[in-house]
Design a protein around this motif. Structure first.
Motif, mmCIF file in Angstrom:
data_model
loop_
_atom_site.group_PDB
_atom_site.id
_atom_site.type_symbol
_atom_site.label_atom_id
_atom_site.label_comp_id
_atom_site.label_asym_id
_atom_site.label_seq_id
_atom_site.Cartn_x
_atom_site.Cartn_y
_atom_site.Cartn_z
ATOM 1 N N UNK A 249 123.812 3.285 -40.605
ATOM 2 C CA UNK A 249 123.495 4.466 -39.812
ATOM 3 C C UNK A 249 122.009 4.544 -39.524
ATOM 4 N N UNK A 250 121.697 5.330 -38.499
ATOM 5 C CA UNK A 250 120.305 5.558 -38.115
ATOM 6 C C UNK A 250 120.071 7.058 -38.043
ATOM 7 N N UNK A 251 118.918 7.474 -38.545
ATOM 8 C CA UNK A 251 118.558 8.896 -38.487
ATOM 9 C C UNK A 251 117.471 9.083 -37.439
ATOM 10 N N UNK A 252 117.729 9.968 -36.488
ATOM 11 C CA UNK A 252 116.706 10.329 -35.507
ATOM 12 C C UNK A 252 116.552 11.856 -35.549
ATOM 13 N N UNK A 253 115.473 12.336 -36.165
ATOM 14 C CA UNK A 253 115.304 13.791 -36.272
ATOM 15 C C UNK A 253 115.054 14.428 -34.899
ATOM 16 N N UNK A 254 115.506 15.665 -34.770
ATOM 17 C CA UNK A 254 115.407 16.300 -33.440
ATOM 18 C C UNK A 254 113.967 16.615 -33.043
ATOM 19 N N UNK A 255 113.074 16.743 -34.027
ATOM 20 C CA UNK A 255 111.671 17.034 -33.682
ATOM 21 C C UNK A 255 110.917 15.833 -33.117
ATOM 22 N N UNK A 256 111.506 14.667 -33.223
ATOM 23 C CA UNK A 256 110.809 13.444 -32.784
ATOM 24 C C UNK A 256 110.843 13.368 -31.262
ATOM 25 N N UNK A 257 109.682 13.617 -30.659
ATOM 26 C CA UNK A 257 109.649 13.721 -29.196
ATOM 27 C C UNK A 257 108.483 12.941 -28.619
ATOM 28 N N UNK A 258 108.645 12.492 -27.373
ATOM 29 C CA UNK A 258 107.533 11.873 -26.643
ATOM 30 C C UNK A 258 107.394 12.661 -25.353
ATOM 31 N N UNK A 259 106.255 13.335 -25.187
ATOM 32 C CA UNK A 259 106.043 14.157 -23.992
ATOM 33 C C UNK A 259 107.168 15.164 -23.794
ATOM 34 N N UNK A 260 107.635 15.756 -24.870
ATOM 35 C CA UNK A 260 108.679 16.776 -24.777
ATOM 36 C C UNK A 260 110.093 16.214 -24.689
ATOM 37 N N UNK A 261 110.220 14.889 -24.552
ATOM 38 C CA UNK A 261 111.566 14.282 -24.473
ATOM 39 C C UNK A 261 112.006 13.874 -25.878
ATOM 40 N N UNK A 262 113.210 14.303 -26.241
ATOM 41 C CA UNK A 262 113.706 14.044 -27.588
ATOM 42 C C UNK A 262 114.297 12.631 -27.691
ATOM 43 N N UNK A 263 113.814 11.886 -28.686
ATOM 44 C CA UNK A 263 114.362 10.535 -28.909
ATOM 45 C C UNK A 263 115.812 10.627 -29.385
ATOM 46 N N UNK A 264 116.127 11.734 -30.052
ATOM 47 C CA UNK A 264 117.494 11.967 -30.519
ATOM 48 C C UNK A 264 118.450 11.945 -29.327
ATOM 49 N N UNK A 265 118.052 12.629 -28.260
ATOM 50 C CA UNK A 265 118.912 12.687 -27.066
ATOM 51 C C UNK A 265 119.041 11.299 -26.425
ATOM 52 N N UNK A 266 117.948 10.556 -26.424
ATOM 53 C CA UNK A 266 118.004 9.207 -25.824
ATOM 54 C C UNK A 266 118.912 8.274 -26.634
ATOM 55 N N UNK A 267 118.771 8.335 -27.955
ATOM 56 C CA UNK A 267 119.599 7.450 -28.798
ATOM 57 C C UNK A 267 121.075 7.866 -28.723
ATOM 58 N N UNK A 268 121.315 9.169 -28.614
ATOM 59 C CA UNK A 268 122.706 9.643 -28.462
ATOM 60 C C UNK A 268 123.282 9.115 -27.148
ATOM 61 N N UNK A 269 122.462 9.116 -26.110
ATOM 62 C CA UNK A 269 122.896 8.625 -24.798
ATOM 63 C C UNK A 269 123.182 7.131 -24.857
ATOM 64 N N UNK A 270 122.286 6.414 -25.506
ATOM 65 C CA UNK A 270 122.432 4.956 -25.625
ATOM 66 C C UNK A 270 123.707 4.629 -26.425
ATOM 67 N N UNK A 271 123.845 5.303 -27.553
ATOM 68 C CA UNK A 271 124.997 5.078 -28.432
ATOM 69 C C UNK A 271 126.297 5.390 -27.682
ATOM 70 N N UNK A 272 126.297 6.533 -26.991
ATOM 71 C CA UNK A 272 127.500 6.960 -26.277
ATOM 72 C C UNK A 272 127.870 6.017 -25.149
ATOM 73 N N UNK A 273 126.883 5.405 -24.542
ATOM 74 C CA UNK A 273 127.144 4.503 -23.420
ATOM 75 C C UNK A 273 127.570 3.119 -23.879
ATOM 76 N N UNK A 274 126.933 2.629 -24.954
ATOM 77 C CA UNK A 274 127.141 1.224 -25.305
ATOM 78 C C UNK A 274 128.022 0.995 -26.533
ATOM 79 N N UNK A 275 128.458 2.058 -27.182
ATOM 80 C CA UNK A 275 129.130 1.878 -28.461
ATOM 81 C C UNK A 275 130.308 2.839 -28.549
ATOM 82 N N UNK A 276 131.448 2.343 -29.040
ATOM 83 C CA UNK A 276 132.612 3.227 -29.127
ATOM 84 C C UNK A 276 132.924 3.650 -30.557
ATOM 85 N N UNK A 277 131.932 3.561 -31.412
ATOM 86 C CA UNK A 277 132.109 4.096 -32.762
ATOM 87 C C UNK A 277 132.589 3.060 -33.764
ATOM 88 N N UNK A 278 132.116 3.232 -35.023
ATOM 89 C CA UNK A 278 132.568 2.345 -36.111
ATOM 90 C C UNK A 278 134.037 2.674 -36.407
#
Ligand code: PLP
Length: 404
Positions: A261-290
């Motif tokens: 597993x990978x932990x991406x805290x919600x406070x981790x942001x670049x210019x106001x963009x949350x890395x959590x949201x990006x990783x969720x998007x990436x995971x949801x697009x490219x991976x169908x779950x363990x």
């Protein structure tokens, strides 16, 4: 005409362990009947703990029944597993990580290779030297590392942080200005761990410089000393600068089952963009779950019985680590690691390169280890042995090394 991703052409010829495999197979074919003891690749040898096997059987039965059958898993992971992780791996250590900040995957290798995808092509990476090769190779594939200098054995756009006997195998803060900093503690390959105070310095640095730490804690279960952090989130301020990667491979023997597993805290942001949201998007697009059955097996690791059985496995391997470290020292070698990790990092005897010593050990003792230079230029002159063998083979391998 199609075009390939020619960054792949920049990669070194083959993955370190396939080179080792080829050499060992060639030696075995030329010397039939010899018992070769493999303490090279970091793969476990103990079978899955009984609670895990039981959970697997139960989950398989559920999958065979129309009422309890499950199809696609939620792509970020089942709540039963994410909740168990949040409670046992984080809340129990005083780290505030919420279940929905945990992304279940098929292991830390894929996560550590894939995580770079959510960062732009111009980010500069910093890695420990020596290093787990996946961090660099995955960034080479993404075109982020520049060109390879064969002589220096370095990529032009990578910041290397040497981990040497002089700095106790703990890297100094980087001289350049990295954007992404890969840290792995307890470390593969050196077996070294960092104290909480040392790790806090990295977290403070990353927050000040606006860098992200990619913290690989695949060997967390092997920590035996008190002041060693099990998670980067034990440090103040880590929620705004760190992503953590974890694996079930080395604690619970899931190398062949696959879970991490990978932990991406919600406070981790670049210019106001949350890395959590990006990783969720990436995971949801490219991976169908363990797989459901594997996530149930992972959940079993967090039961009290599971925790006890996993502790037993770690103790078994750490007994091997003692045998190797003490045996090497008795034989006059310099060796470190093996206290908070299953890896022993030894200095090769005078004048030899890491690969010379690999050949020497294979031919003279029929023991396989991993040449330190395969992990980076600062690994030259070192050699890695793992504690993941059987106890009997480990004792025999150390006796043979002592004999030569
Ligand atoms: N990270 C490090 C530092 C490792 O040494 C390894 C495996 O050897 C991994 C990640 C891969 O773990 P997994 O089996 O979960 O893919």
């Amino acid at each position: 005409m199609f075009k390939i991703n020619d960054n792949y052409l920049k990669l070194p010829g083959s993955y370190l362990f396939s080179t080792i495999g080829k050499k060992v197979n060639a030696y075995a074919a030329a010397n039939p009947g010899r018992k070769i003891i493999r303490l090279g690749i970091g793969d476990v040898t103990l079978p899955l703990p009984p609670v895990v096997v039981e959970a697997l059987h139960k989950a398989v039965d559920e999958m065979g029944d129309a009422v309890s059958f499950r199809g696609y898993a939620p792509d970020l992971g089942y709540d039963f597993l994410r909740n168990a992780i949040a409670e046992k791996d984080f809340a129990a250590r005083g780290c505030g990580i919420a279940a929905d900040e945990i992304f279940i995957s098929d292991g830390a290798k894929s996560d550590s290779a894939n995580i770079q995808e959510i960062f732009g092509p111009d980010n500069r990476i910093a890695v420990c030297d020596p290093v787990y090769p996946v961090y660099i190779d995955s960034n080479v594939m993404a075109g982020r590392c520049g060109d390879y200098d064969e002589k220096l054995q370095k990529w032009s756009n990578v910041i290397y942080m040497p981990c040497t006997a002089e700095n106790g195998f703990v890297p100094e803060l980087p001289k350049g200005r990295p954007d992404l900093i890969y840290l792995c503690f307890p470390n593969n390959p050196t077996g070294c761990a960092v104290t909480k105070e040392q790790l806090q310095r990295w977290v403070d640095y990353a927050n000040t410089e606006g860098a992200v730490i990619l913290f690989d804690a695949a060997y967390e279960a092997y920590i035996s000393e008190k002041d060693i952090p099990h998670s980067v989130y034990e440090c103040e301020g880590a929620r705004t600068c760190a992503i953590e990667l974890r694996s079930f491979s080395k604690n619970a023997g899931f190398t062949g089952l696959r879970l991490g597993y990978t932990v991406v805290p919600k406070e981790l942001k670049a210019g106001g963009i949350s890395l959590h949201a990006l990783w969720a998007r990436r995971h949801g697009t490219k991976y169908n779950g363990a797989p459901y059955i594997v996530q149930r097996a992972g959940e079993a690791v967090y039961t009290s019985c599971g925790q006890e059985q996993v502790r037993g496995m770690v103790e078994h391997y750490m007994k091997n680590a003692d045998v190797i470290r003490n045996g090497l020292k008795d034989a006059g070698y310099e060796a470190s690691g093996g206290i908070n990790s299953p890896y022993i990092w030894m200095k090769v005897p005078g004048g030899m390169t890491s690969w010379d010593f690999f050949d020497f050990l294979l031919e003279r003792a029929n023991v396989v280890g991993t040449p330190g230079s395969g992990f980076g230029p600062s690994g030259e002159g070192y050699f890695r042995l793992t504690a993941f063998g059987t106890y009997e083979n480990t004792v025999e391998a150390v006796d043979r090394i002592k004999g030569i």
